[in-house]
Design a protein around this motif. Structure first.
Motif, PDB file in Angstrom:
ATOM      1  N   ASN A 330      -4.774  -4.190   0.558  1.00 23.36           N
ATOM      2  CA  ASN A 330      -4.067  -3.691   1.742  1.00 23.36           C
ATOM      3  C   ASN A 330      -3.390  -4.816   2.504  1.00 23.36           C
ATOM      4  O   ASN A 330      -3.958  -5.907   2.659  1.00 23.36           O
ATOM      5  CB  ASN A 330      -5.051  -2.977   2.682  1.00 23.36           C
ATOM      6  N   VAL A 331      -2.159  -4.535   2.976  1.00 24.75           N
ATOM      7  CA  VAL A 331      -1.473  -5.469   3.874  1.00 24.75           C
ATOM      8  C   VAL A 331      -1.000  -4.683   5.094  1.00 24.75           C
ATOM      9  O   VAL A 331      -0.716  -3.484   5.000  1.00 24.75           O
ATOM     10  CB  VAL A 331      -0.261  -6.162   3.185  1.00 24.75           C
ATOM     11  N   GLU A 332      -0.938  -5.336   6.239  1.00 22.49           N
ATOM     12  CA  GLU A 332      -0.548  -4.672   7.490  1.00 22.49           C
ATOM     13  C   GLU A 332       0.948  -4.817   7.762  1.00 22.49           C
ATOM     14  O   GLU A 332       1.562  -3.942   8.356  1.00 22.49           O
ATOM     15  CB  GLU A 332      -1.340  -5.265   8.676  1.00 22.49           C
ATOM     16  N   HIS A 333       1.546  -5.961   7.341  1.00 24.76           N
ATOM     17  CA  HIS A 333       2.960  -6.223   7.642  1.00 24.76           C
ATOM     18  C   HIS A 333       3.650  -6.736   6.371  1.00 24.76           C
ATOM     19  O   HIS A 333       3.045  -7.442   5.570  1.00 24.76           O
ATOM     20  CB  HIS A 333       3.111  -7.291   8.741  1.00 24.76           C
ATOM     21  N   ALA A 334       4.907  -6.387   6.216  1.00 24.17           N
ATOM     22  CA  ALA A 334       5.715  -6.904   5.094  1.00 24.17           C
ATOM     23  C   ALA A 334       7.025  -7.440   5.652  1.00 24.17           C
ATOM     24  O   ALA A 334       7.817  -6.695   6.232  1.00 24.17           O
ATOM     25  CB  ALA A 334       5.973  -5.798   4.084  1.00 24.17           C
ATOM     26  N   GLU A 335       7.231  -8.759   5.499  1.00 24.42           N
ATOM     27  CA  GLU A 335       8.426  -9.409   6.034  1.00 24.42           C
ATOM     28  C   GLU A 335       9.533  -9.421   4.975  1.00 24.42           C
ATOM     29  O   GLU A 335       9.316  -8.993   3.838  1.00 24.42           O
ATOM     30  CB  GLU A 335       8.064 -10.827   6.496  1.00 24.42           C
ATOM     31  N   PRO A 336      10.751  -9.898   5.322  1.00 28.60           N
ATOM     32  CA  PRO A 336      11.861  -9.886   4.360  1.00 28.60           C
ATOM     33  C   PRO A 336      11.505 -10.512   3.011  1.00 28.60           C
ATOM     34  O   PRO A 336      10.789 -11.510   2.954  1.00 28.60           O
ATOM     35  CB  PRO A 336      12.942 -10.693   5.088  1.00 28.60           C
ATOM     36  N   SER A 337      12.001  -9.902   1.943  1.00 30.60           N
ATOM     37  CA  SER A 337      11.784 -10.297   0.538  1.00 30.60           C
ATOM     38  C   SER A 337      10.380  -9.978   0.043  1.00 30.60           C
ATOM     39  O   SER A 337      10.003 -10.408  -1.039  1.00 30.60           O
ATOM     40  CB  SER A 337      12.074 -11.788   0.294  1.00 30.60           C
ATOM     41  N   ARG A 338       9.616  -9.210   0.810  1.00 28.57           N
ATOM     42  CA  ARG A 338       8.249  -8.883   0.387  1.00 28.57           C
ATOM     43  C   ARG A 338       8.225  -7.507  -0.276  1.00 28.57           C
ATOM     44  O   ARG A 338       8.635  -6.524   0.321  1.00 28.57           O
ATOM     45  CB  ARG A 338       7.325  -8.866   1.615  1.00 28.57           C
ATOM     46  N   PRO A 339       7.742  -7.424  -1.519  1.00 26.38           N
ATOM     47  CA  PRO A 339       7.599  -6.106  -2.144  1.00 26.38           C
ATOM     48  C   PRO A 339       6.210  -5.528  -1.854  1.00 26.38           C
ATOM     49  O   PRO A 339       5.205  -6.229  -1.978  1.00 26.38           O
ATOM     50  CB  PRO A 339       7.762  -6.408  -3.634  1.00 26.38           C
ATOM     51  N   VAL A 340       6.159  -4.266  -1.474  1.00 26.02           N
ATOM     52  CA  VAL A 340       4.870  -3.603  -1.219  1.00 26.02           C
ATOM     53  C   VAL A 340       4.935  -2.167  -1.718  1.00 26.02           C
ATOM     54  O   VAL A 340       6.009  -1.577  -1.822  1.00 26.02           O
ATOM     55  CB  VAL A 340       4.501  -3.579   0.285  1.00 26.02           C
ATOM     56  N   GLN A 341       3.762  -1.626  -2.018  1.00 19.96           N
ATOM     57  CA  GLN A 341       3.661  -0.200  -2.342  1.00 19.96           C
ATOM     58  C   GLN A 341       3.346   0.555  -1.066  1.00 19.96           C
ATOM     59  O   GLN A 341       2.424   0.186  -0.331  1.00 19.96           O
ATOM     60  CB  GLN A 341       2.554   0.054  -3.358  1.00 19.96           C
ATOM     61  N   VAL A 342       4.115   1.616  -0.799  1.00 22.06           N
ATOM     62  CA  VAL A 342       3.969   2.375   0.442  1.00 22.06           C
ATOM     63  C   VAL A 342       3.363   3.730   0.137  1.00 22.06           C
ATOM     64  O   VAL A 342       3.803   4.424  -0.777  1.00 22.06           O
ATOM     65  CB  VAL A 342       5.341   2.537   1.133  1.00 22.06           C
ATOM     66  N   LEU A 343       2.339   4.123   0.909  1.00 30.01           N
ATOM     67  CA  LEU A 343       1.739   5.451   0.801  1.00 30.01           C
ATOM     68  C   LEU A 343       2.105   6.240   2.053  1.00 30.01           C
ATOM     69  O   LEU A 343       2.127   5.671   3.154  1.00 30.01           O
ATOM     70  CB  LEU A 343       0.214   5.375   0.723  1.00 30.01           C
ATOM     71  N   GLY A 344       2.372   7.529   1.882  1.00 26.77           N
ATOM     72  CA  GLY A 344       2.614   8.357   3.055  1.00 26.77           C
ATOM     73  C   GLY A 344       3.906   9.138   3.024  1.00 26.77           C
ATOM     74  O   GLY A 344       4.184   9.906   3.950  1.00 26.77           O
ATOM     75  N   LEU A 345       4.729   8.977   1.979  1.00 23.91           N
ATOM     76  CA  LEU A 345       5.992   9.712   1.915  1.00 23.91           C
ATOM     77  C   LEU A 345       5.741  11.154   1.473  1.00 23.91           C
ATOM     78  O   LEU A 345       4.798  11.427   0.721  1.00 23.91           O
ATOM     79  CB  LEU A 345       6.958   9.038   0.939  1.00 23.91           C
ATOM     80  N   THR A 346       6.596  12.066   1.947  1.00 30.36           N
ATOM     81  CA  THR A 346       6.421  13.489   1.646  1.00 30.36           C
ATOM     82  C   THR A 346       6.666  13.805   0.180  1.00 30.36           C
ATOM     83  O   THR A 346       6.040  14.694  -0.382  1.00 30.36           O
ATOM     84  CB  THR A 346       7.397  14.334   2.488  1.00 30.36           C
ATOM     85  N   ASN A 347       7.612  13.132  -0.432  1.00 30.45           N
ATOM     86  CA  ASN A 347       7.885  13.362  -1.856  1.00 30.45           C
ATOM     87  C   ASN A 347       8.316  12.044  -2.494  1.00 30.45           C
ATOM     88  O   ASN A 347       8.289  11.003  -1.834  1.00 30.45           O
ATOM     89  CB  ASN A 347       8.954  14.446  -2.053  1.00 30.45           C
ATOM     90  N   VAL A 348       8.662  12.112  -3.771  1.00 29.68           N
ATOM     91  CA  VAL A 348       8.965  10.881  -4.524  1.00 29.68           C
ATOM     92  C   VAL A 348      10.446  10.555  -4.389  1.00 29.68           C
ATOM     93  O   VAL A 348      11.291  11.332  -4.830  1.00 29.68           O
ATOM     94  CB  VAL A 348       8.592  11.050  -6.013  1.00 29.68           C
TER      95      VAL A 348
END
Length: 605
Positions: A330-348
């Motif tokens: 888990n990460v709390e913040h993602a700054e420029p050029s940072r790739p992260v997986q995001v959970l919480g979107l309604t669809n794909v």
């Protein structure tokens, strides 16, 4: 009702607009426009989405200049209506901070791109890939030390197979630097040249990694000479491109490659972004996780993405419930050029969709709903001018164009897009036969997919996915053909063969009948023969057979070698009659069931 002339007045319509939309713009009842279209020889309803040509034809008839607004312009206007500037860093020059370079690894299939990324990040992607080919895009951030200072580099892992041209092109556009991997023993190949074209089109600097220098027959100098023909001249030859000889397998010279990337970035680019603004960026990959819902890998390009932000990505929206880095932490913040997986979107969302943070969920929902409606209308408009499978034979007989309808479902949006791109490029004998994609999506094959395929006479292509619940039975009932694949080029080859009519016949098993063993006779030189009564269907000589004991198949691939009624040979024996069956198999017991069947060629649709 007489429709007033437009006198050359310009009206703007969205792509896929209907006669109702047209009527609203000029203050006319849509029913009158339906009549006008009938006079023009077009039978359309008031609410049907229309292609651009039809809208412009109607405009010419009524003396209006119809301007069809592109999805990009519509999206820009939509964001402006919410006072959102997309694609630019807000704030002053002092607000900008250096950011890590985003690197795409490119090159020909099997030249070691995935192995290089494995070595860089010490994990293994290939073991999870069918056929050893990277099937979807991932993104990873690594650290290296240059001149005593720790520097970060973000890698976007684009697939290597030529079918993924579209994804690789998009990867280059999201990229600051392209690393071109060329095998020292194999040299420049077609996809190497293709990768160079994409990198040049995106106007990004190239660093060349000459891989497999430890392999017999490796010739790094030959690679340098070949690449000069493509305008990539090594620094030692007086050019400006850094070449690094590496062995991804042994981990040789990887640090030198990372240093070259940083140095190229510092020399050729001014990479800065404002981390203080609301985040914007790009969805690199997305898929549906059964436990966690929609999972989107996003690359933050400007601003800082925080857990709890309201986000809209393509036609998906939601609140960021959690963010994971490339190690699943888990990460709390993602700054420029940072790739992260995001959970919480309604669809794909689709791979390549832009994402942005907005002030609240209401705004996110409005933007996503309008984008989704626009996409739906555009798809309907496209479908409106295409031939369907229902009149395939008729149009073929009339000498018109015919089309094979397909519905694509996959585990990753990038894979679905790449598969669609590749299938539409299939050369099916000129203009005689075409391929039409009636729908695409991510996740299991649903009831809606099967209904859509049934109404549009489409074949469903399942790429690493299967039907939900009892949908497989529903597909059988509705006569929908579902094909499953795990390697993309197998799907492409089979569809291409189907379009060209080159598929080998499919054989299916057809049950003939069953017989119950009532007595067992030992016959010299032949072995055991089953004295049986036929319980269902017929038993035919030379038919295939299997032996079933207590509901379990104990022997398969048997043949009815001999069949007798009393002392006479028989060709077949029907239900209710007794017979002697020789299977060439001695392990027979009373009450065993002999099931007979034959293989019949299955007609293709």
């Amino acid at each position: 009702m007489k429709i007033p002339s437009g006198n050359g007045q310009t009206i703007r319509l969205s792509r896929g607009a209907s006669l109702s939309d047209f009527g609203d713009k000029i203050g006319v009842n849509p029913a009158s426009l339906v009549q006008v279209m009938m006079h023009l020889g077009e039978m359309v309803t008031a609410t049907q989405s229309l292609p651009d040509e039809t809208l412009q034809l109607l405009g010419e008839e009524l003396k209006y200049n119809v301007s069809v607004v592109s999805p990009e312009d519509e999206d820009r206007e939509l964001l402006e209506s919410f006072s959102i500037e997309f694609g630019e860093d807000s704030g002053t020059d002092e607000d900008l901070r250096p950011r890590p370079p985003v690197v795409t690894v490119m090159g020909h299939v099997d030249h070691g791109k995935t192995k290089l990324l494995d070595t860089v990040r010490n994990s293994n992607v290939v073991s999870g890939e069918a056929g050893g080919i990277t099937q979807h895009i991932g993104a990873y951030q690594v650290s290296t030390t240059v001149d005593g200072e720790e520097r970060k580099i973000t890698f976007i892992d684009t697939p290597g197979h030529e079918a993924f041209t579209a994804m690789r092109a998009r990867g280059a556009q999201a990229t600051d630097i392209a690393v071109l991997v060329v095998a020292a023993d194999d040299g420049v190949k077609p996809q190497t040249a293709e990768a160079i074209d994409h990198a040049k089109a995106a106007e990004v600097p190239i660093v060349v990694a000459v891989n497999k220098i430890d392999v017999e027959g490796a010739d790094p100098q030959r690679v340098r000479a070949q690449l000069t023909e493509y305008g990539l001249v090594a620094e030692e030859y007086g050019g400006d491109v850094q070449f690094v000889d590496i062995s991804a397998l042994r981990g040789e010279n990887i640090d030198a490659l990372l240093e070259s990337i940083v140095l190229t970035s510092d020399a050729a680019l001014d990479l800065r972004a404002n981390p203080g603004m609301e985040a914007q960026g790009l969805a690199i990959e997305a898929y549906l996780d059964r436990g966690r819902g929609s999972m989107a890998t996003v690359l933050v390009q400007r601003g800082t993405l925080n857990v709890g932000d309201s986000i809209v990505c393509g036609d998906a929206y939601g609140r960021v419930r959690a963010m994971l880095d490339e190690h699943g932490e888990n990460v709390e913040h993602a700054e420029p050029s940072r790739p992260v997986q995001v959970l919480g979107l309604t669809n794909v969302p689709s791979a390549g969709d832009n994402f942005l943070v907005v002030k609240d969920d209401r705004v996110a929902r409005q933007i996503a709903n309008q984008r989704e409606a626009r996409e739906r209308f555009a798809q309907q408009a496209k479908a409106a001018r295409r031939v369907t499978m229902e009149n395939w034979q008729k149009t073929l007989e009339e000498g018109e164009r015919s089309e094979l309808a397909l519905l694509i479902k996959g585990d990753m949006s990038g894979s679905v897009e790449a598969l669609e791109e590749s299938l539409l490029k299939i050369d099916a004998g000129g203009d005689e036969v075409g391929i039409r994609i009636v729908g695409r999506g991510v996740g299991a094959i649903t009831q809606n997919d099967i209904n859509l395929a049934a109404t549009s006479e489409a074949i469903i292509i399942g790429f690493n996915v299967r039907p939900e619940g009892k949908n497989s039975e529903l597909a059988d009932r509705m006569g929908v053909d579902i094909r499953y694949y795990s390697v993309i080029y197998q799907a492409i080859e089979e569809v291409e063969a189907a379009v060209k009519g080159l598929l080998k016949p499919i054989y299916e098993e057809v049950q003939l009948g069953t017989a119950e063993i009532r007595e067992i006779f030992k016959v010299p030189r032949i072995g055991n023969v089953a004295g049986s009564i036929v319980r269902s269907g017929i038993v035919r000589r030379n038919a295939k057979a299997r032996l079933i004991r207590d509901g379990v198949v104990v022997s398969d691939n048997l043949t009815v070698e001999s069949l007798r009624r009393f002392k006479d040979d028989a060709t077949e024996v029907r239900e209710g009659y007794e017979c002697g069956i020789g299977l060439g198999h001695n392990d027979l017991r009373l009450e065993d069931i002999i099931e007979t069947y034959e293989m019949q060629e299955k007609p293709r649709d």
